[in-house]
Motif scaffolding. Structure first.
Motif, PDB file in Angstrom:
ATOM      1  N   ARG A   1      -7.822  -9.008   2.722  1.00 58.09           N
ATOM      2  CA  ARG A   1      -7.445  -7.744   2.084  1.00 58.09           C
ATOM      3  C   ARG A   1      -7.841  -6.539   2.932  1.00 58.09           C
ATOM      4  NH1 ARG A   1      -9.662  -3.871  -1.890  1.00 58.09           N
ATOM      5  NH2 ARG A   1      -7.971  -3.241  -3.262  1.00 58.09           N
ATOM      6  N   THR A   2      -9.045  -6.543   3.464  1.00 60.59           N
ATOM      7  CA  THR A   2      -9.526  -5.415   4.258  1.00 60.59           C
ATOM      8  C   THR A   2      -8.648  -5.182   5.478  1.00 60.59           C
ATOM      9  OG1 THR A   2     -11.787  -5.868   3.552  1.00 60.59           O
ATOM     10  CG2 THR A   2     -11.510  -4.496   5.516  1.00 60.59           C
ATOM     11  N   ARG A   3      -8.304  -6.233   6.174  1.00 62.53           N
ATOM     12  CA  ARG A   3      -7.447  -6.085   7.361  1.00 62.53           C
ATOM     13  C   ARG A   3      -6.038  -5.630   6.988  1.00 62.53           C
ATOM     14  NH1 ARG A   3      -9.776  -9.401  12.097  1.00 62.53           N
ATOM     15  NH2 ARG A   3     -11.859  -9.737  11.305  1.00 62.53           N
ATOM     16  N   LYS A   4      -5.549  -6.074   5.835  1.00 63.38           N
ATOM     17  CA  LYS A   4      -4.237  -5.614   5.367  1.00 63.38           C
ATOM     18  C   LYS A   4      -4.272  -4.122   5.071  1.00 63.38           C
ATOM     19  CE  LYS A   4      -2.635  -9.975   3.436  1.00 63.38           C
ATOM     20  NZ  LYS A   4      -2.251 -10.709   2.227  1.00 63.38           N
ATOM     21  N   VAL A   5      -5.363  -3.648   4.475  1.00 57.48           N
ATOM     22  CA  VAL A   5      -5.507  -2.215   4.182  1.00 57.48           C
ATOM     23  C   VAL A   5      -5.520  -1.419   5.482  1.00 57.48           C
ATOM     24  CG1 VAL A   5      -7.061  -0.447   3.279  1.00 57.48           C
ATOM     25  CG2 VAL A   5      -6.644  -2.527   1.957  1.00 57.48           C
TER      26      VAL A   5
ATOM     27  N   ASP B   1       5.961  10.348   1.028  1.00 58.93           N
ATOM     28  CA  ASP B   1       5.343   9.095   0.624  1.00 58.93           C
ATOM     29  C   ASP B   1       6.057   7.932   1.285  1.00 58.93           C
ATOM     30  OD1 ASP B   1       6.710   7.867  -2.463  1.00 58.93           O
ATOM     31  OD2 ASP B   1       7.670   9.218  -1.052  1.00 58.93           O
ATOM     32  N   ILE B   2       5.346   6.816   1.352  1.00 58.67           N
ATOM     33  CA  ILE B   2       5.876   5.607   1.967  1.00 58.67           C
ATOM     34  C   ILE B   2       5.127   4.411   1.374  1.00 58.67           C
ATOM     35  CG2 ILE B   2       4.258   5.676   3.897  1.00 58.67           C
ATOM     36  CD1 ILE B   2       6.502   4.593   5.698  1.00 58.67           C
ATOM     37  N   VAL B   3       5.813   3.307   1.250  1.00 59.23           N
ATOM     38  CA  VAL B   3       5.187   2.065   0.802  1.00 59.23           C
ATOM     39  C   VAL B   3       5.256   1.072   1.954  1.00 59.23           C
ATOM     40  CG1 VAL B   3       5.311   0.129  -0.806  1.00 59.23           C
ATOM     41  CG2 VAL B   3       5.782   2.451  -1.611  1.00 59.23           C
ATOM     42  N   ILE B   4       4.098   0.532   2.315  1.00 64.72           N
ATOM     43  CA  ILE B   4       4.008  -0.450   3.388  1.00 64.72           C
ATOM     44  C   ILE B   4       3.778  -1.824   2.759  1.00 64.72           C
ATOM     45  CG2 ILE B   4       2.709  -1.179   5.433  1.00 64.72           C
ATOM     46  CD1 ILE B   4       4.230   1.464   5.827  1.00 64.72           C
ATOM     47  N   CYS B   5       4.615  -2.768   3.127  1.00 60.05           N
ATOM     48  CA  CYS B   5       4.497  -4.142   2.633  1.00 60.05           C
ATOM     49  C   CYS B   5       3.919  -5.023   3.731  1.00 60.05           C
ATOM     50  CB  CYS B   5       5.859  -4.689   2.229  1.00 60.05           C
ATOM     51  SG  CYS B   5       6.661  -3.716   0.961  1.00 60.05           S
ATOM     52  N   ASN B   6       3.031  -5.922   3.343  1.00 59.95           N
ATOM     53  CA  ASN B   6       2.416  -6.831   4.300  1.00 59.95           C
ATOM     54  C   ASN B   6       2.295  -8.193   3.638  1.00 59.95           C
ATOM     55  OD1 ASN B   6       0.665  -8.303   5.966  1.00 59.95           O
ATOM     56  ND2 ASN B   6      -0.343  -6.441   6.667  1.00 59.95           N
TER      57      ASN B   6
ATOM     58  N   LEU C   1       0.857  -1.179   0.000  1.00 59.69           N
ATOM     59  CA  LEU C   1       0.000   0.000   0.000  1.00 59.69           C
ATOM     60  C   LEU C   1       0.896   1.231   0.000  1.00 59.69           C
ATOM     61  CD1 LEU C   1      -3.089   0.746   0.257  1.00 59.69           C
ATOM     62  CD2 LEU C   1      -2.608   1.153   2.661  1.00 59.69           C
ATOM     63  N   TRP C   2       0.621   2.146  -0.937  1.00 61.36           N
ATOM     64  CA  TRP C   2       1.408   3.367  -1.081  1.00 61.36           C
ATOM     65  C   TRP C   2       0.644   4.516  -0.440  1.00 61.36           C
ATOM     66  CZ3 TRP C   2       2.548   5.721  -6.572  1.00 61.36           C
ATOM     67  CH2 TRP C   2       3.525   6.709  -6.478  1.00 61.36           C
ATOM     68  N   GLY C   3       1.247   5.185   0.523  1.00 66.08           N
ATOM     69  CA  GLY C   3       0.643   6.337   1.178  1.00 66.08           C
ATOM     70  C   GLY C   3       1.370   7.604   0.781  1.00 66.08           C
TER      71      GLY C   3
ATOM     72  N   GLU D   1      -3.407  10.351   0.379  1.00 63.39           N
ATOM     73  CA  GLU D   1      -3.901   9.403  -0.621  1.00 63.39           C
ATOM     74  C   GLU D   1      -3.270   8.049  -0.368  1.00 63.39           C
ATOM     75  OE1 GLU D   1      -4.514  10.473  -4.956  1.00 63.39           O
ATOM     76  OE2 GLU D   1      -2.713   9.222  -5.087  1.00 63.39           O
ATOM     77  N   ILE D   2      -4.087   7.006  -0.446  1.00 59.65           N
ATOM     78  CA  ILE D   2      -3.553   5.649  -0.358  1.00 59.65           C
ATOM     79  C   ILE D   2      -3.930   4.912  -1.637  1.00 59.65           C
ATOM     80  CG2 ILE D   2      -3.542   5.522   2.163  1.00 59.65           C
ATOM     81  CD1 ILE D   2      -6.083   3.775   1.967  1.00 59.65           C
ATOM     82  N   GLN D   3      -3.042   4.008  -2.050  1.00 58.73           N
ATOM     83  CA  GLN D   3      -3.265   3.256  -3.275  1.00 58.73           C
ATOM     84  C   GLN D   3      -2.646   1.876  -3.136  1.00 58.73           C
ATOM     85  OE1 GLN D   3      -1.520   5.139  -6.683  1.00 58.73           O
ATOM     86  NE2 GLN D   3      -2.219   3.566  -8.081  1.00 58.73           N
ATOM     87  N   VAL D   4      -3.412   0.853  -3.477  1.00 58.07           N
ATOM     88  CA  VAL D   4      -2.889  -0.512  -3.505  1.00 58.07           C
ATOM     89  C   VAL D   4      -2.038  -0.632  -4.760  1.00 58.07           C
ATOM     90  CG1 VAL D   4      -3.448  -2.953  -3.648  1.00 58.07           C
ATOM     91  CG2 VAL D   4      -4.864  -1.440  -2.256  1.00 58.07           C
ATOM     92  N   ILE D   5      -0.758  -0.999  -4.596  1.00 56.20           N
ATOM     93  CA  ILE D   5       0.094  -1.131  -5.769  1.00 56.20           C
ATOM     94  C   ILE D   5       0.462  -2.576  -6.060  1.00 56.20           C
ATOM     95  CG2 ILE D   5       1.010   1.193  -5.766  1.00 56.20           C
ATOM     96  CD1 ILE D   5       3.440   0.227  -4.271  1.00 56.20           C
ATOM     97  N   GLU D   6       0.188  -3.477  -5.114  1.00 55.10           N
ATOM     98  CA  GLU D   6       0.414  -4.891  -5.365  1.00 55.10           C
ATOM     99  C   GLU D   6      -0.454  -5.704  -4.421  1.00 55.10           C
ATOM    100  OE1 GLU D   6       4.013  -8.182  -5.249  1.00 55.10           O
ATOM    101  OE2 GLU D   6       4.517  -6.076  -5.118  1.00 55.10           O
ATOM    102  N   GLU D   7      -1.068  -6.743  -4.972  1.00 55.37           N
ATOM    103  CA  GLU D   7      -1.887  -7.641  -4.165  1.00 55.37           C
ATOM    104  C   GLU D   7      -1.422  -9.058  -4.358  1.00 55.37           C
ATOM    105  OE1 GLU D   7      -6.078  -7.001  -3.538  1.00 55.37           O
ATOM    106  OE2 GLU D   7      -5.991  -5.399  -5.000  1.00 55.37           O
ATOM    107  N   ASP D   8      -1.725  -9.894  -3.372  1.00 52.76           N
ATOM    108  CA  ASP D   8      -1.358 -11.303  -3.420  1.00 52.76           C
ATOM    109  C   ASP D   8      -1.970 -11.993  -4.616  1.00 52.76           C
ATOM    110  OD1 ASP D   8      -2.071 -10.930  -0.074  1.00 52.76           O
ATOM    111  OD2 ASP D   8      -0.046 -11.209  -0.805  1.00 52.76           O
TER     112      ASP D   8
END
Length: 89
Positions: A29-33, A17-22, A4-6, A82-89
């Motif tokens: 997905r919701t809990r990861k967000v 900006d920061i990218v959080i990896c989980n 998730l990119w913030g 702004e948050i944006q999903v940039i990669e999903e499982d």
């Protein structure tokens, strides 16, 4: 991997900006967000914003949304987060 990119914006310029990896396979997905948003807010020293109906719908459709002053209890020194999903499982 879920990422998730913030981003913080002021006057249409990217301030931070920061990218959080989980990669926790136990979370949906919701809990990861939510967890990633908490980590972004911790890194930016912000309170966690409130999800308004318009924000939820925007995120559901585009996997991207903006949190303005209306979503925060405290005053913010930027125009929006702004948050944006940039990669999903």
């Amino acid at each position: 991997m879920f990422r998730l990119w913030g981003k913080e914006f002021q006057n249409n310029h990217l301030i931070k900006d920061i990218v959080i990896c989980n990669d926790d396979t136990e979370l949906n997905r919701t809990r990861k967000v939510f967890k990633s948003l908490e980590e972004i807010c911790m890194a930016f020293d912000l309170s966690v914003p409130i999800w308004l109906d318009a924000t939820v719908e925007e995120f559901r459709v585009h996997s991207k949304c903006r949190f303005t002053q209306d979503s925060f209890i405290e005053h913010i020194n930027f125009d929006f987060l702004e948050i944006q999903v940039i990669e999903e499982d």
